[in-house]
Design a protein around this motif. Sequence first.
Motif, PDB file in Angstrom:
ATOM      1  N   ILE A 130       0.704  -1.121   0.018  1.00  0.00           N
ATOM      2  CA  ILE A 130      -0.013  -0.009  -0.002  1.00  0.00           C
ATOM      3  C   ILE A 130       1.143   1.252  -0.050  1.00  0.00           C
ATOM      4  N   THR A 131       0.465   2.377  -0.997  1.00  0.00           N
ATOM      5  CA  THR A 131       1.244   3.566  -0.674  1.00  0.00           C
ATOM      6  C   THR A 131       0.084   4.578  -1.044  1.00  0.00           C
ATOM      7  N   GLU A 132       0.543   5.818  -0.251  1.00  0.00           N
ATOM      8  CA  GLU A 132      -0.644   6.711  -0.337  1.00  0.00           C
ATOM      9  C   GLU A 132      -0.633   7.754  -1.268  1.00  0.00           C
ATOM     10  N   ASN A 133       0.420   7.936  -2.084  1.00  0.00           N
ATOM     11  CA  ASN A 133       0.644   9.090  -2.925  1.00  0.00           C
ATOM     12  C   ASN A 133       1.352   8.777  -3.949  1.00  0.00           C
ATOM     13  N   GLY A 134       1.299   9.510  -5.020  1.00  0.00           N
ATOM     14  CA  GLY A 134       2.343   9.298  -6.547  1.00  0.00           C
ATOM     15  C   GLY A 134       3.704   9.434  -6.360  1.00  0.00           C
ATOM     16  N   ASP A 135       4.162  10.172  -5.500  1.00  0.00           N
ATOM     17  CA  ASP A 135       5.658  10.260  -5.252  1.00  0.00           C
ATOM     18  C   ASP A 135       6.181   9.184  -4.687  1.00  0.00           C
ATOM     19  N   GLN A 136       5.359   8.602  -3.661  1.00  0.00           N
ATOM     20  CA  GLN A 136       6.040   7.050  -3.231  1.00  0.00           C
ATOM     21  C   GLN A 136       6.029   6.137  -4.141  1.00  0.00           C
ATOM     22  N   VAL A 137       4.965   5.870  -4.771  1.00  0.00           N
ATOM     23  CA  VAL A 137       4.757   4.826  -5.564  1.00  0.00           C
ATOM     24  C   VAL A 137       6.106   5.050  -6.914  1.00  0.00           C
ATOM     25  N   LEU A 138       6.463   6.392  -7.179  1.00  0.00           N
ATOM     26  CA  LEU A 138       7.475   6.643  -8.440  1.00  0.00           C
ATOM     27  C   LEU A 138       8.676   6.256  -7.584  1.00  0.00           C
ATOM     28  N   SER A 139       8.957   6.684  -6.505  1.00  0.00           N
ATOM     29  CA  SER A 139      10.257   6.256  -5.678  1.00  0.00           C
ATOM     30  C   SER A 139      10.286   4.765  -5.827  1.00  0.00           C
ATOM     31  N   MET A 140       9.368   3.831  -5.442  1.00  0.00           N
ATOM     32  CA  MET A 140       9.438   2.620  -5.541  1.00  0.00           C
ATOM     33  C   MET A 140       9.621   2.032  -6.708  1.00  0.00           C
ATOM     34  N   SER A 141       9.254   2.558  -7.735  1.00  0.00           N
ATOM     35  CA  SER A 141       9.440   2.132  -9.122  1.00  0.00           C
ATOM     36  C   SER A 141      10.862   1.802  -9.834  1.00  0.00           C
ATOM     37  N   HIS A 142      11.640   2.592  -8.874  1.00  0.00           N
ATOM     38  CA  HIS A 142      13.161   2.844  -9.440  1.00  0.00           C
ATOM     39  C   HIS A 142      13.826   1.491  -9.096  1.00  0.00           C
ATOM     40  N   HIS A 143      13.236   0.522  -8.038  1.00  0.00           N
ATOM     41  CA  HIS A 143      14.038  -0.649  -7.731  1.00  0.00           C
ATOM     42  C   HIS A 143      13.134  -1.760  -7.448  1.00  0.00           C
ATOM     43  N   SER A 144      11.996  -1.947  -7.824  1.00  0.00           N
ATOM     44  CA  SER A 144      11.030  -3.112  -7.898  1.00  0.00           C
ATOM     45  C   SER A 144       9.887  -2.786  -8.885  1.00  0.00           C
TER      46      SER A 144
ATOM     47  N   GLY B 151      -1.219  15.871  -4.192  1.00  0.00           N
ATOM     48  CA  GLY B 151       0.101  16.029  -5.076  1.00  0.00           C
ATOM     49  C   GLY B 151       0.013  15.462  -6.438  1.00  0.00           C
ATOM     50  N   LEU B 152       0.702  14.659  -7.025  1.00  0.00           N
ATOM     51  CA  LEU B 152       0.277  14.173  -8.539  1.00  0.00           C
ATOM     52  C   LEU B 152      -0.891  13.272  -8.385  1.00  0.00           C
ATOM     53  N   ASP B 153      -1.672  13.535  -9.598  1.00  0.00           N
ATOM     54  CA  ASP B 153      -2.957  12.626  -9.707  1.00  0.00           C
ATOM     55  C   ASP B 153      -2.545  11.320 -10.488  1.00  0.00           C
ATOM     56  N   GLY B 154      -3.376  10.293 -10.364  1.00  0.00           N
ATOM     57  CA  GLY B 154      -3.192   9.118 -10.785  1.00  0.00           C
ATOM     58  C   GLY B 154      -2.960   9.060 -12.412  1.00  0.00           C
ATOM     59  N   PHE B 155      -3.404  10.083 -13.070  1.00  0.00           N
ATOM     60  CA  PHE B 155      -3.220  10.077 -14.371  1.00  0.00           C
ATOM     61  C   PHE B 155      -1.643  10.200 -14.869  1.00  0.00           C
ATOM     62  N   GLU B 156      -1.149  11.414 -14.080  1.00  0.00           N
ATOM     63  CA  GLU B 156       0.239  11.595 -14.341  1.00  0.00           C
ATOM     64  C   GLU B 156       1.179  10.456 -13.666  1.00  0.00           C
ATOM     65  N   VAL B 157       0.843   9.808 -12.643  1.00  0.00           N
ATOM     66  CA  VAL B 157       1.600   8.747 -11.990  1.00  0.00           C
ATOM     67  C   VAL B 157       1.580   7.558 -13.114  1.00  0.00           C
ATOM     68  N   CYS B 158       0.358   7.274 -13.588  1.00  0.00           N
ATOM     69  CA  CYS B 158       0.366   6.120 -14.761  1.00  0.00           C
ATOM     70  C   CYS B 158       1.275   6.821 -15.847  1.00  0.00           C
ATOM     71  N   ARG B 159       1.174   7.714 -16.274  1.00  0.00           N
ATOM     72  CA  ARG B 159       2.044   8.110 -17.400  1.00  0.00           C
ATOM     73  C   ARG B 159       3.530   7.821 -17.091  1.00  0.00           C
ATOM     74  N   GLN B 160       3.956   8.037 -16.115  1.00  0.00           N
ATOM     75  CA  GLN B 160       5.330   8.057 -15.866  1.00  0.00           C
ATOM     76  C   GLN B 160       5.684   6.607 -15.425  1.00  0.00           C
ATOM     77  N   LEU B 161       4.940   6.023 -14.757  1.00  0.00           N
ATOM     78  CA  LEU B 161       5.351   4.570 -14.709  1.00  0.00           C
ATOM     79  C   LEU B 161       5.181   3.682 -15.827  1.00  0.00           C
ATOM     80  N   ASN B 162       4.538   4.004 -17.011  1.00  0.00           N
ATOM     81  CA  ASN B 162       4.507   3.390 -18.304  1.00  0.00           C
ATOM     82  C   ASN B 162       5.785   3.850 -18.972  1.00  0.00           C
ATOM     83  N   GLN B 163       6.473   4.932 -18.835  1.00  0.00           N
ATOM     84  CA  GLN B 163       7.684   5.361 -19.303  1.00  0.00           C
ATOM     85  C   GLN B 163       8.591   4.617 -18.710  1.00  0.00           C
TER      86      GLN B 163
END
Length: 810
Positions: free
Chosen positions: A159-173, A186-198
Amino acid sequence: MSKESTESASRDKSNVLVKGSTHLTLCTPDSGTGSVLERAIEGYIEQVPQQLKILREALTTGNAESLANVAQILKSASATLGALGNSTRCTALEQAGGKNAQDSANITLKENHDDMPREGEVPLDVVGAGQHIWLVDDDASFQEATATALRSSGFQVTITENGDQVLSMSHHSRPDLVLLGAIMEGLDGFEVCRQLNQRWQGWDIPILLVTGLDDLESVTRAFAAGAAGFIVKPLNYALLIHRILFQLRASGNQRLLRENHEYLTVAQRMVGLGFWRWNATTDQISVSCELAELCGTTPEEFGSGIEALLQRIHVDDLEHIRQEILQMRTHITMRSMSFRFNGLQDAEMFVDQQLASPSPGIILGTILDVTKQKKTEEKISQLAYNDVLTGLANRTQFQIRLDSTMRRAERRKERFALLFLDLDGFKNINDRFGHGAGDELLKIVGKRLRIVLREVDFAARLGGDEFCLIIEGTADEFAAADVATRCLKAISEPLQLGKQTIRPHVSIGITLFPDDGQDQESLLRSVDRAMYAAKHAGKHQYAFYSPELTYLAEQRLALEHDLRHAIEQEEFVLHYQPQICLTSGKIIAVEAFLCWQHPDRGLVPPDEFIKVAERIGMQSELGEWVLHTALRQAGAWRQAGVPPVRMAVNISNTHFRQKDIGSTVKSLLERTELEPSALELEVSESVVQEIGRSKETFSQLKELGVTITLDEFGSGYSSLGSLKHLPIDCLKINRIFIEDVLTERSDSAIVATVIAMGQLLNLSVIADGVETIEQVKYLFGIGCHSAQGLYFSGPVPADGIQELMKVNFL
């Protein structure tokens, strides 16, 4: 909710959500997760009064934006826990805030306060999935309820509470799937989704956007951001689990499909395979990346119509291939064809094409680059019919060409000339400059002959320093003499051998068909006599065959007479050249070389008398003498304490084809008291050309236990076919390939191929003509473990071998 209702709900284990009123009634699951859900509901109950307070303040101050935001949070939280009435009224509050409709909001707020839920539990459907899911949302009650449902179904949940946390996690897992809230601080889900896909491009990790929004714009934004799908609150957890399982299965299939496509792409690139598709109705063509790469372009820049493909076909093959492709428009069938194709930088390629028409008007084609195979076939043909050293025809092709020329001339009542060229002093060149220089001279002579001759003329190297020319269209001897004069002039031009400049000389014999012979045997006999007449007259000139050559023939008869008595006079001697193990550096065998100790001429090497011996029928007698003498010497070495080594003896074609050769070898072994494994017989490729006649002899020797080596392997005839039918033990690589093995790619490829082929066929391989340490290292590196040549030692008398046995040649 009353106490009785709560107890009733607690006793109900049916795992079914009951929605009888605006209040929430939930069943307790068997999985033991009720306490977690209770905490989620308690958090929700604690949260609602505070959120209602904020709503009231927003109404009082007229803050429409705050009203809409808080209403959206309550709407999602209520929907998550099944408080559908509250969720519906929160939606109305959200819309009222957006429109700044204060009265409507007050009424809705009052209804919401009255129906606020107090306790309950969510339903779960346990399926045991096992994959890892990231749950990203800032709604605590949604987190608790959804995480519990997923874990109860066998998923691992982070579980993560915001977009910044999940983007940080995506660097190593990386997870298997992401459930991502659309609206967060903060970052909405649409922007987080776009960055994760990249960041996860190529990993096929599905992202499902979870939103309380139900407008078309949110759906459009979700897919634009790269989401695999979206889920609208309130959630039906049973359906959510199935949706997640479906999405995971789809992403797995997508990943497998991509991997298979990559495997296919790599395989197509490795074998040079490309494909194209043509819509004959619209004249639209599409090509694969591999085909575009073969042409040095991209699929986008290849071209749009069938002409884009046809313009790359060789002009001589174009019309035929064009018609083949066009006929496919009305014939649903398959066809295959080969043609020349202009590839990268217009380099000419040989390709095989398969055509298919799965439906009318649709033509599919595959193009396979077979250039390497074509060149290999040409190389095999060259080995069979061409002299590797000079590039001219070999003896086999010469005999075929001479026969066809004779038949054509006889049919047309025409004449042609046969020229026999023999280099003067070639042995001295080898002795003075080495065999490498001698081979270089032969190459140069071959090039100069090609320059002199017309396209209709034919040149062949028969072996050693002997060349033969077929000159058609010679009405009289003057035309032949003109060709001979030009050959004398061209060959005698100065050339550089090492640091020395020499002028090669050649003697040429000329005979005419049908004047001097009407069959191959008589023509070759007469041209041979003519060549010796030219040498007798002072060399570097030409001579015609004529009756006056009888005198020269008598001189040669004298040589034949001397040969007949040489055995009786014990004028023949054997010298021995060691064969070395490249692993131990020790001698493992010796090859016997026949020499003639002539009373007047001194030591005569075999190449100066062996052909005469063969012509007068002495080869069998000489061969038996060599066998007996070599085996007797092997026995003498053994008695003297010399470590046992194999004795390798060259055996002539005539001697080998004798029916009693097996019994002769057996008798000699018994007389010398040597085991059969001590003897190695080296036979030329011409012996195995007639497999039917020689197979029985091979079988006899094999049963006896004698080692059989195919000498000068690769220099001509049908060597490859013989390996399938004859019991051969060893291949000796021809010295002409070893000479340039470090500098000529073709020679190194042939040597490596012979060694690999020997290993696959369980045959030993020995390299002949090794002259440098660099050649030794290269041969050992590619798997050749034995060699002979001047680097180790030339042929030496018998007593020299005993000393060489003590040497470590490496």
